[in-house]
Design an enzyme around this catalytic site. Sequence first.
Site, short mmCIF file in Angstrom:
data_model
loop_
_atom_site.label_atom_id
_atom_site.label_comp_id
_atom_site.label_asym_id
_atom_site.label_seq_id
_atom_site.Cartn_x
_atom_site.Cartn_y
_atom_site.Cartn_z
N ASN A 263 12.14 119.30 -8.67
CA ASN A 263 11.77 118.16 -9.51
C ASN A 263 11.36 118.69 -10.88
O ASN A 263 10.28 119.23 -11.04
CB ASN A 263 10.60 117.41 -8.83
CG ASN A 263 10.03 116.31 -9.71
OD1 ASN A 263 10.64 115.90 -10.70
ND2 ASN A 263 8.84 115.82 -9.34
N LYS B 281 10.69 117.08 -13.54
CA LYS B 281 9.77 116.19 -14.27
C LYS B 281 10.29 116.02 -15.71
O LYS B 281 11.50 116.03 -15.92
CB LYS B 281 8.34 116.74 -14.22
CG LYS B 281 7.93 117.03 -12.76
CD LYS B 281 6.48 117.32 -12.58
CE LYS B 281 6.22 117.59 -11.10
NZ LYS B 281 4.81 117.74 -10.79
N HIS C 176 6.63 109.01 -6.36
CA HIS C 176 5.97 110.26 -6.73
C HIS C 176 4.57 109.94 -7.25
O HIS C 176 4.36 108.93 -7.90
CB HIS C 176 6.79 110.99 -7.80
CG HIS C 176 6.29 112.38 -8.04
ND1 HIS C 176 5.17 112.64 -8.82
CD2 HIS C 176 6.70 113.59 -7.57
CE1 HIS C 176 4.94 113.95 -8.82
NE2 HIS C 176 5.85 114.54 -8.06
N GLU D 147 2.94 110.98 -9.64
CA GLU D 147 2.82 110.77 -11.10
C GLU D 147 3.30 109.38 -11.51
O GLU D 147 2.93 108.88 -12.57
CB GLU D 147 3.59 111.89 -11.83
CG GLU D 147 2.82 113.21 -11.74
CD GLU D 147 3.67 114.45 -11.76
OE1 GLU D 147 4.83 114.41 -12.20
OE2 GLU D 147 3.15 115.51 -11.32
N GLU E 142 3.28 115.20 -0.32
CA GLU E 142 2.71 115.96 -1.43
C GLU E 142 1.25 115.57 -1.63
O GLU E 142 0.96 114.53 -2.23
CB GLU E 142 3.47 115.66 -2.72
CG GLU E 142 4.93 116.01 -2.68
CD GLU E 142 5.50 116.15 -4.09
OE1 GLU E 142 5.94 117.25 -4.41
OE2 GLU E 142 5.48 115.18 -4.85
N GLY F 17 0.81 120.76 -8.99
CA GLY F 17 0.58 121.39 -10.30
C GLY F 17 -0.76 122.08 -10.44
O GLY F 17 -1.15 122.45 -11.54
N SER G 214 2.55 122.85 -5.48
CA SER G 214 2.35 124.28 -5.78
C SER G 214 3.14 125.21 -4.85
O SER G 214 2.64 126.27 -4.46
CB SER G 214 0.85 124.62 -5.77
OG SER G 214 0.18 123.89 -6.77
P1 PGA Z 1 4.40 121.41 -8.35
O1 PGA Z 1 4.93 119.89 -8.34
O2 PGA Z 1 5.36 122.22 -7.51
O3 PGA Z 1 4.43 121.82 -9.80
O4 PGA Z 1 3.03 121.41 -7.77
C1 PGA Z 1 5.45 119.32 -7.17
C2 PGA Z 1 5.85 117.89 -7.43
O5 PGA Z 1 5.17 117.18 -8.18
O6 PGA Z 1 6.87 117.43 -6.89
#
Ligand code: PGA
Length: 275
Positions: A24, A26, A116, A118, A186, A192, A232
């Site tokens: 992903n 983003k 997601h 976000e 997640e 992140g 992460s």
């Molecule tokens: P990350 O993000 O691997 O940077 O923690 C995962 C995600 O938001 O899908």
Amino acid sequence: MNEQIPELREPLLQTDRVPLIAGNWKMNLDHLQAIALVQKLSWALKDARHDYGETEVAVFPPFTDLRSVQTLLAADKLSLVLGAQDVSPHESGAYTGDISAAMLAKLEARYVLVGHSERRHGHGESDELVGQKALAAHRAGLVPMICVGETAEDLEEHGAAAIPLAQLAAAVSSLPKDAEFVIAYEPVWAIGSGQAATPEQAEEVAKAIRESLRDLCGDERAAATRILYGGSVASQNVAGFLRQPNVDGALVGGASLKSDEFAKIVQFKKHVTGA
Ligand code: PGA
């Protein structure tokens, strides 16, 4: 009368779930940078003799990159799969700025992320809207990747599984019984942050998700559905997650932006066997 009680259920049918490693991106990389990354990634995987039939690999670029990546995949006959990061719940019409599932299908996208964290937190998307998006994706022939996960506060208040299971039920109940989908678990606190869940934590929730899927859409669908862990994920920790019986892949954010690192994540089986 159904005499089955949960404790006495038969073990799930064994199916061959093909692991899926999904990147992903983003809101990173313009279309030229996207082409460069996909080229480097495909070379790295070619060098490693990656078998795409054994582990599926998907990338989720921003909307503006999709056409360029699709053209590259087709021209070079690459086996990477394309996904999108969001979709409108509507078919078409006066929805300025939105992208329909049919538009994504026309670009040969196979997957689309819905729910997601976000989007849920940054854009106030409700469970109901996530369900509508999943349905729009399904109707256009796409496979929704339904993201679920608890915040740090949820974890403290309700434990790990309660919120993901509620989000799961809301989204899955909006789909027809035979719809194909992928689940990405997640934990919001792990996204992140550099602080991934432990493999045991991921397995605990993935197992609860699979159990819940049995009620929502039957044993067969529950056994066939892939459940990914995200938050992460890096090449150093991916093998621990994939070793868990109910974790079938990873949704990778930050680490998917570096071709070598993402290629190592895709090659997680080499870490598992130590080869
Ligand atoms: P990350 O993000 O691997 O940077 O923690 C995962 C995600 O938001 O899908």
